[in-house]
Design an enzyme around this catalytic site. Structure first.
Site, PDB file in Angstrom:
ATOM      1  N   CYS A 127       0.836  -1.205   0.000  1.00 45.06           N
ATOM      2  CA  CYS A 127       0.000   0.000   0.000  1.00 45.06           C
ATOM      3  C   CYS A 127       0.868   1.252   0.000  1.00 45.06           C
ATOM      4  O   CYS A 127       0.603   2.209  -0.740  1.00 45.06           O
ATOM      5  CB  CYS A 127      -0.938  -0.010   1.207  1.00 45.06           C
ATOM      6  N   GLY A 165      -4.948  -4.979   9.596  1.00 39.68           N
ATOM      7  CA  GLY A 165      -5.377  -6.264  10.116  1.00 39.68           C
ATOM      8  C   GLY A 165      -4.208  -7.185  10.373  1.00 39.68           C
ATOM      9  O   GLY A 165      -3.040  -6.799  10.236  1.00 39.68           O
ATOM     10  N   PRO A 166      -4.482  -8.430  10.729  1.00 40.50           N
ATOM     11  CA  PRO A 166      -3.402  -9.374  11.034  1.00 40.50           C
ATOM     12  C   PRO A 166      -2.471  -9.617   9.858  1.00 40.50           C
ATOM     13  O   PRO A 166      -1.273  -9.823  10.044  1.00 40.50           O
ATOM     14  CB  PRO A 166      -4.149 -10.653  11.447  1.00 40.50           C
ATOM     15  N   GLY A 167      -3.005  -9.597   8.634  1.00 39.03           N
ATOM     16  CA  GLY A 167      -2.152  -9.807   7.470  1.00 39.03           C
ATOM     17  C   GLY A 167      -1.145  -8.690   7.308  1.00 39.03           C
ATOM     18  O   GLY A 167       0.046  -8.927   7.070  1.00 39.03           O
ATOM     19  N   THR A 168      -1.610  -7.447   7.446  1.00 32.23           N
ATOM     20  CA  THR A 168      -0.708  -6.296   7.344  1.00 32.23           C
ATOM     21  C   THR A 168       0.363  -6.364   8.419  1.00 32.23           C
ATOM     22  O   THR A 168       1.556  -6.165   8.156  1.00 32.23           O
ATOM     23  CB  THR A 168      -1.510  -4.986   7.482  1.00 32.23           C
ATOM     24  N   ARG A 169      -0.037  -6.656   9.641  1.00 31.25           N
ATOM     25  CA  ARG A 169       0.922  -6.685  10.745  1.00 31.25           C
ATOM     26  C   ARG A 169       1.936  -7.815  10.576  1.00 31.25           C
ATOM     27  O   ARG A 169       3.115  -7.659  10.899  1.00 31.25           O
ATOM     28  CB  ARG A 169       0.171  -6.818  12.077  1.00 31.25           C
ATOM     29  N   ALA A 170       1.480  -8.938  10.048  1.00 30.82           N
ATOM     30  CA  ALA A 170       2.393 -10.067   9.848  1.00 30.82           C
ATOM     31  C   ALA A 170       3.397  -9.799   8.741  1.00 30.82           C
ATOM     32  O   ALA A 170       4.461 -10.424   8.696  1.00 30.82           O
ATOM     33  CB  ALA A 170       1.597 -11.329   9.531  1.00 30.82           C
TER      34      ALA A 170
END
Length: 310
Positions: A127, A165-170
Protein backbone atom coordinates in the site's frame (compact mmCIF):
# COMPACT_ATOMS: atom_id res chain seq x y z
CA UNK A 1 -13.19 -15.76 -26.26
CA UNK A 2 -15.64 -14.30 -23.71
CA UNK A 3 -16.22 -10.56 -23.58
CA UNK A 4 -14.71 -10.46 -20.11
CA UNK A 5 -11.86 -12.34 -18.45
CA UNK A 6 -13.10 -14.78 -15.81
CA UNK A 7 -11.65 -13.89 -12.43
CA UNK A 8 -11.07 -15.64 -9.10
CA UNK A 9 -10.27 -13.81 -5.88
CA UNK A 10 -8.11 -15.86 -3.53
CA UNK A 11 -8.49 -14.64 0.02
CA UNK A 12 -11.72 -13.59 1.71
CA UNK A 13 -10.63 -10.83 4.05
CA UNK A 14 -11.16 -7.07 3.96
CA UNK A 15 -8.95 -6.42 0.93
CA UNK A 16 -10.50 -9.24 -1.08
CA UNK A 17 -14.03 -8.09 -0.27
CA UNK A 18 -13.31 -4.48 -1.21
CA UNK A 19 -11.66 -5.69 -4.42
CA UNK A 20 -14.76 -7.71 -5.26
CA UNK A 21 -16.95 -4.60 -5.21
CA UNK A 22 -14.52 -2.78 -7.49
CA UNK A 23 -14.29 -5.67 -9.95
CA UNK A 24 -18.06 -5.86 -10.20
CA UNK A 25 -18.00 -2.46 -11.90
CA UNK A 26 -15.43 -3.57 -14.48
CA UNK A 27 -16.24 -3.73 -18.18
CA UNK A 28 -13.46 -6.26 -18.76
CA UNK A 29 -13.36 -8.51 -15.68
CA UNK A 30 -16.02 -10.94 -14.43
CA UNK A 31 -15.50 -12.06 -10.81
CA UNK A 32 -16.80 -15.66 -10.61
CA UNK A 33 -15.04 -17.25 -7.65
CA UNK A 34 -13.92 -16.24 -4.18
CA UNK A 35 -11.71 -18.69 -2.32
CA UNK A 36 -10.83 -18.68 1.38
CA UNK A 37 -10.04 -21.01 4.24
CA UNK A 38 -12.61 -19.88 6.83
CA UNK A 39 -16.13 -21.23 6.20
CA UNK A 40 -17.56 -18.47 8.43
CA UNK A 41 -15.79 -15.68 6.54
CA UNK A 42 -17.91 -12.58 5.96
CA UNK A 43 -16.15 -12.13 2.63
CA UNK A 44 -17.31 -15.54 1.39
CA UNK A 45 -20.84 -14.84 2.61
CA UNK A 46 -20.95 -11.53 0.76
CA UNK A 47 -19.54 -13.12 -2.38
CA UNK A 48 -22.22 -15.84 -2.30
CA UNK A 49 -24.95 -13.21 -2.01
CA UNK A 50 -23.50 -11.53 -5.09
CA UNK A 51 -23.71 -14.78 -7.05
CA UNK A 52 -20.09 -15.94 -6.96
CA UNK A 53 -19.02 -19.54 -6.48
CA UNK A 54 -17.24 -19.77 -3.16
CA UNK A 55 -15.18 -22.31 -1.27
CA UNK A 56 -13.33 -22.41 2.04
CA UNK A 57 -11.10 -25.22 0.76
CA UNK A 58 -8.43 -22.95 -0.66
CA UNK A 59 -6.45 -23.04 -3.88
CA UNK A 60 -6.69 -26.85 -4.06
CA UNK A 61 -10.44 -26.55 -4.66
CA UNK A 62 -10.05 -23.84 -7.29
CA UNK A 63 -7.47 -25.74 -9.31
CA UNK A 64 -9.54 -28.93 -9.16
CA UNK A 65 -12.44 -27.30 -11.02
CA UNK A 66 -13.00 -28.11 -14.68
CA UNK A 67 -13.69 -24.46 -15.43
CA UNK A 68 -10.72 -22.37 -14.37
CA UNK A 69 -10.23 -18.62 -14.17
CA UNK A 70 -8.26 -16.59 -16.69
CA UNK A 71 -6.94 -14.38 -13.92
CA UNK A 72 -6.44 -14.70 -10.17
CA UNK A 73 -6.21 -11.84 -7.70
CA UNK A 74 -4.52 -13.11 -4.56
CA UNK A 75 -4.82 -11.21 -1.28
CA UNK A 76 -3.59 -13.72 1.29
CA UNK A 77 -0.04 -13.42 2.62
CA UNK A 78 3.42 -13.56 1.12
CA UNK A 79 4.24 -17.16 2.04
CA UNK A 80 0.86 -18.43 0.79
CA UNK A 81 1.28 -16.77 -2.59
CA UNK A 82 4.85 -18.02 -3.00
CA UNK A 83 3.49 -21.57 -2.68
CA UNK A 84 0.51 -20.99 -4.99
CA UNK A 85 2.20 -18.99 -7.76
CA UNK A 86 3.88 -21.90 -9.59
CA UNK A 87 0.61 -23.83 -9.47
CA UNK A 88 -1.23 -20.97 -11.16
CA UNK A 89 1.41 -20.75 -13.84
CA UNK A 90 1.30 -24.50 -14.46
CA UNK A 91 -2.48 -24.24 -14.90
CA UNK A 92 -2.12 -21.33 -17.33
CA UNK A 93 -3.73 -18.84 -14.94
CA UNK A 94 -2.30 -15.36 -14.74
CA UNK A 95 -1.96 -13.84 -11.28
CA UNK A 96 -2.11 -10.38 -9.73
CA UNK A 97 -0.43 -10.60 -6.35
CA UNK A 98 -1.55 -8.20 -3.62
CA UNK A 99 0.89 -9.66 -1.07
CA UNK A 100 4.55 -8.64 -0.64
CA UNK A 101 5.68 -12.01 -2.10
CA UNK A 102 7.19 -10.33 -5.18
CA UNK A 103 7.19 -13.51 -7.28
CA UNK A 104 6.63 -11.57 -10.49
CA UNK A 105 7.61 -8.06 -11.60
CA UNK A 106 6.35 -5.23 -9.43
CA UNK A 107 3.87 -2.84 -11.02
CA UNK A 108 3.02 0.78 -10.27
CA UNK A 109 0.41 1.82 -12.87
CA UNK A 110 1.73 5.32 -13.73
CA UNK A 111 5.33 4.11 -13.95
CA UNK A 112 5.60 0.71 -15.61
CA UNK A 113 2.24 -0.99 -16.19
CA UNK A 114 2.60 -1.10 -19.98
CA UNK A 115 5.88 -3.01 -19.64
CA UNK A 116 4.30 -6.00 -17.88
CA UNK A 117 0.92 -6.57 -19.53
CA UNK A 118 2.04 -9.99 -20.77
CA UNK A 119 3.67 -11.16 -17.51
CA UNK A 120 2.18 -14.37 -16.01
CA UNK A 121 2.43 -12.92 -12.50
CA UNK A 122 2.62 -9.29 -11.38
CA UNK A 123 3.08 -7.93 -7.88
CA UNK A 124 1.33 -4.87 -6.46
CA UNK A 125 4.18 -4.20 -4.01
CA UNK A 126 2.55 -2.64 -0.92
CA UNK A 127 0.00 0.00 0.00
CA UNK A 128 2.81 2.39 0.86
CA UNK A 129 4.49 1.62 -2.43
CA UNK A 130 1.36 2.30 -4.47
CA UNK A 131 0.92 5.64 -2.68
CA UNK A 132 4.51 6.90 -2.73
CA UNK A 133 6.50 5.31 -5.55
CA UNK A 134 4.53 7.28 -8.19
CA UNK A 135 5.92 10.46 -6.59
CA UNK A 136 9.50 9.15 -6.60
CA UNK A 137 8.99 8.16 -10.24
CA UNK A 138 7.69 11.64 -11.07
CA UNK A 139 10.72 13.31 -9.49
CA UNK A 140 13.19 10.93 -11.12
CA UNK A 141 11.53 11.37 -14.52
CA UNK A 142 11.91 15.14 -14.38
CA UNK A 143 15.45 15.05 -13.00
CA UNK A 144 16.58 12.47 -15.57
CA UNK A 145 15.25 14.62 -18.41
CA UNK A 146 17.57 17.34 -17.08
CA UNK A 147 20.54 14.97 -17.09
CA UNK A 148 20.59 14.41 -13.33
CA UNK A 149 19.90 11.60 -10.88
CA UNK A 150 18.02 11.04 -7.62
CA UNK A 151 20.66 9.60 -5.27
CA UNK A 152 18.27 8.88 -2.40
CA UNK A 153 14.53 8.70 -1.70
CA UNK A 154 12.76 7.96 1.57
CA UNK A 155 9.06 7.36 2.11
CA UNK A 156 7.10 7.41 5.34
CA UNK A 157 3.63 5.87 5.21
CA UNK A 158 1.30 6.61 8.12
CA UNK A 159 -1.84 4.46 8.24
CA UNK A 160 -4.62 4.03 10.75
CA UNK A 161 -3.95 1.22 13.18
CA UNK A 162 -7.62 0.28 12.76
CA UNK A 163 -7.02 -0.44 9.07
CA UNK A 164 -4.07 -2.74 9.73
CA UNK A 165 -5.38 -6.26 10.12
CA UNK A 166 -3.40 -9.37 11.03
CA UNK A 167 -2.15 -9.81 7.47
CA UNK A 168 -0.71 -6.30 7.34
CA UNK A 169 0.92 -6.68 10.75
CA UNK A 170 2.39 -10.07 9.85
CA UNK A 171 3.91 -8.60 6.68
CA UNK A 172 5.65 -5.54 8.20
CA UNK A 173 9.15 -6.82 7.41
CA UNK A 174 8.17 -7.66 3.84
CA UNK A 175 6.54 -4.24 3.57
CA UNK A 176 9.74 -2.36 4.30
CA UNK A 177 11.92 -4.56 2.10
CA UNK A 178 9.54 -4.67 -0.86
CA UNK A 179 8.72 -0.96 -0.74
CA UNK A 180 12.36 0.08 -0.40
CA UNK A 181 13.25 -2.05 -3.40
CA UNK A 182 10.41 -0.53 -5.43
CA UNK A 183 11.56 3.00 -4.59
CA UNK A 184 14.78 2.08 -6.36
CA UNK A 185 13.80 -0.27 -9.17
CA UNK A 186 10.58 1.50 -10.21
CA UNK A 187 10.88 4.92 -8.61
CA UNK A 188 14.38 5.27 -9.99
CA UNK A 189 16.25 6.41 -6.88
CA UNK A 190 19.78 5.10 -6.42
CA UNK A 191 18.97 4.22 -2.80
CA UNK A 192 15.61 3.89 -1.11
CA UNK A 193 14.19 3.57 2.38
CA UNK A 194 10.64 2.85 3.54
CA UNK A 195 9.05 3.36 6.95
CA UNK A 196 5.50 2.46 8.02
CA UNK A 197 3.75 4.00 11.01
CA UNK A 198 0.58 2.52 12.49
CA UNK A 199 -1.31 5.53 13.83
CA UNK A 200 -3.47 4.64 16.88
CA UNK A 201 -5.51 7.89 16.73
CA UNK A 202 -9.24 7.58 17.37
CA UNK A 203 -11.23 8.53 15.38
CA UNK A 204 -9.00 6.92 12.76
CA UNK A 205 -6.88 9.13 10.48
CA UNK A 206 -6.77 8.60 6.74
CA UNK A 207 -3.54 7.46 5.12
CA UNK A 208 -0.89 10.16 4.88
CA UNK A 209 2.51 9.79 3.26
CA UNK A 210 5.67 11.84 3.12
CA UNK A 211 8.15 11.42 0.28
CA UNK A 212 11.66 12.86 0.46
CA UNK A 213 13.80 12.88 -2.70
CA UNK A 214 17.36 14.17 -2.94
CA UNK A 215 17.83 16.16 -6.16
CA UNK A 216 20.63 18.06 -7.90
CA UNK A 217 21.03 21.57 -6.51
CA UNK A 218 20.53 23.09 -9.96
CA UNK A 219 17.50 20.95 -10.92
CA UNK A 220 14.54 22.66 -12.59
CA UNK A 221 12.16 22.84 -9.66
CA UNK A 222 9.18 23.96 -11.72
CA UNK A 223 9.59 20.93 -13.99
CA UNK A 224 9.79 18.60 -10.98
CA UNK A 225 6.67 20.10 -9.41
CA UNK A 226 4.76 19.78 -12.69
CA UNK A 227 5.85 16.16 -13.10
CA UNK A 228 4.54 15.43 -9.60
CA UNK A 229 1.20 17.09 -10.35
CA UNK A 230 0.89 15.14 -13.62
CA UNK A 231 1.46 11.80 -11.89
CA UNK A 232 -0.97 12.66 -9.09
CA UNK A 233 -3.62 13.37 -11.74
CA UNK A 234 -2.93 9.98 -13.33
CA UNK A 235 -3.29 8.14 -10.00
CA UNK A 236 -6.56 10.00 -9.41
CA UNK A 237 -8.06 8.31 -12.49
CA UNK A 238 -8.29 5.09 -10.46
CA UNK A 239 -7.97 6.42 -6.88
CA UNK A 240 -10.09 9.61 -6.76
CA UNK A 241 -9.21 10.17 -3.09
CA UNK A 242 -5.46 10.46 -3.81
CA UNK A 243 -4.31 14.07 -3.44
CA UNK A 244 -1.47 16.42 -2.66
CA UNK A 245 -1.76 18.06 0.74
CA UNK A 246 0.19 21.08 -0.54
CA UNK A 247 2.65 22.02 -3.25
CA UNK A 248 5.98 20.15 -3.28
CA UNK A 249 8.47 21.80 -0.92
CA UNK A 250 12.04 22.44 -2.08
CA UNK A 251 14.95 22.90 0.31
CA UNK A 252 18.49 23.92 -0.50
CA UNK A 253 21.41 21.74 0.64
CA UNK A 254 21.93 21.76 4.40
CA UNK A 255 23.55 19.76 7.16
CA UNK A 256 20.17 18.18 7.95
CA UNK A 257 19.83 16.88 4.39
CA UNK A 258 23.37 15.55 4.14
CA UNK A 259 24.42 18.45 1.94
CA UNK A 260 21.84 17.66 -0.75
CA UNK A 261 18.91 19.62 -2.13
CA UNK A 262 15.61 17.93 -1.30
CA UNK A 263 12.04 17.98 -2.56
CA UNK A 264 9.42 16.87 -0.04
CA UNK A 265 5.93 15.84 -1.09
CA UNK A 266 2.95 15.20 1.18
CA UNK A 267 0.00 13.13 -0.03
CA UNK A 268 -3.09 11.65 1.54
CA UNK A 269 -5.26 8.79 0.37
CA UNK A 270 -8.97 8.67 1.16
CA UNK A 271 -10.70 5.42 0.29
CA UNK A 272 -13.75 5.16 -1.95
CA UNK A 273 -15.76 3.42 0.78
CA UNK A 274 -16.81 0.48 -1.41
CA UNK A 275 -16.50 -1.92 1.52
CA UNK A 276 -13.68 -0.55 3.62
CA UNK A 277 -14.18 2.73 5.52
CA UNK A 278 -12.88 5.89 3.80
CA UNK A 279 -10.02 6.23 6.31
CA UNK A 280 -8.57 2.93 5.06
CA UNK A 281 -7.03 4.57 2.01
CA UNK A 282 -3.97 2.37 2.43
CA UNK A 283 -6.07 -0.70 1.61
CA UNK A 284 -8.24 1.05 -0.97
CA UNK A 285 -5.25 2.12 -3.07
CA UNK A 286 -4.10 -1.50 -3.23
CA UNK A 287 -7.44 -2.79 -4.45
CA UNK A 288 -7.95 0.12 -6.85
CA UNK A 289 -4.46 -0.28 -8.33
CA UNK A 290 -4.94 -4.05 -8.65
CA UNK A 291 -8.26 -3.54 -10.42
CA UNK A 292 -6.58 -1.03 -12.75
CA UNK A 293 -3.82 -3.51 -13.59
CA UNK A 294 -6.36 -6.30 -14.11
CA UNK A 295 -8.42 -4.16 -16.46
CA UNK A 296 -5.41 -3.21 -18.56
CA UNK A 297 -4.29 -6.86 -18.75
CA UNK A 298 -7.81 -7.83 -19.79
CA UNK A 299 -7.99 -5.12 -22.46
CA UNK A 300 -4.71 -6.33 -23.90
CA UNK A 301 -5.68 -10.01 -23.78
CA UNK A 302 -9.14 -9.50 -25.23
CA UNK A 303 -7.80 -7.24 -27.95
CA UNK A 304 -5.15 -9.77 -28.98
CA UNK A 305 -7.81 -12.47 -29.05
CA UNK A 306 -10.14 -10.33 -31.12
CA UNK A 307 -12.69 -10.30 -28.31
CA UNK A 308 -12.73 -6.56 -27.76
CA UNK A 309 -11.00 -3.37 -28.73
CA UNK A 310 -8.02 -2.29 -26.71
Amino acid sequence: MPEKLQVAIVGSGNISTDLLYKLQRSEYLEPRWMIGIDPESEGLARARKLGLETSHEGVDWLLAQDDKPDLVFEATSAYVHRAAAPRYEEAGIRAIDLTPAAVGPAVIPPANLREHLDAPNVNMITCGGQATIPIVYAVTRAVTEQGGTVPYAEIVASVSSSSAGPGTRANIDEFTKTTSKGVQTIGGAARGKAIIILNPADPPMIMRDTIFCAIPEDADRDAIAQSIRDVVAEVQTYVPGYRLLNDPQFDDPSINSGGQAVVTTFVEVEGAGDYLPPYAGNLDIMTAAAAKVGEEIAKESLSLAGGAQA
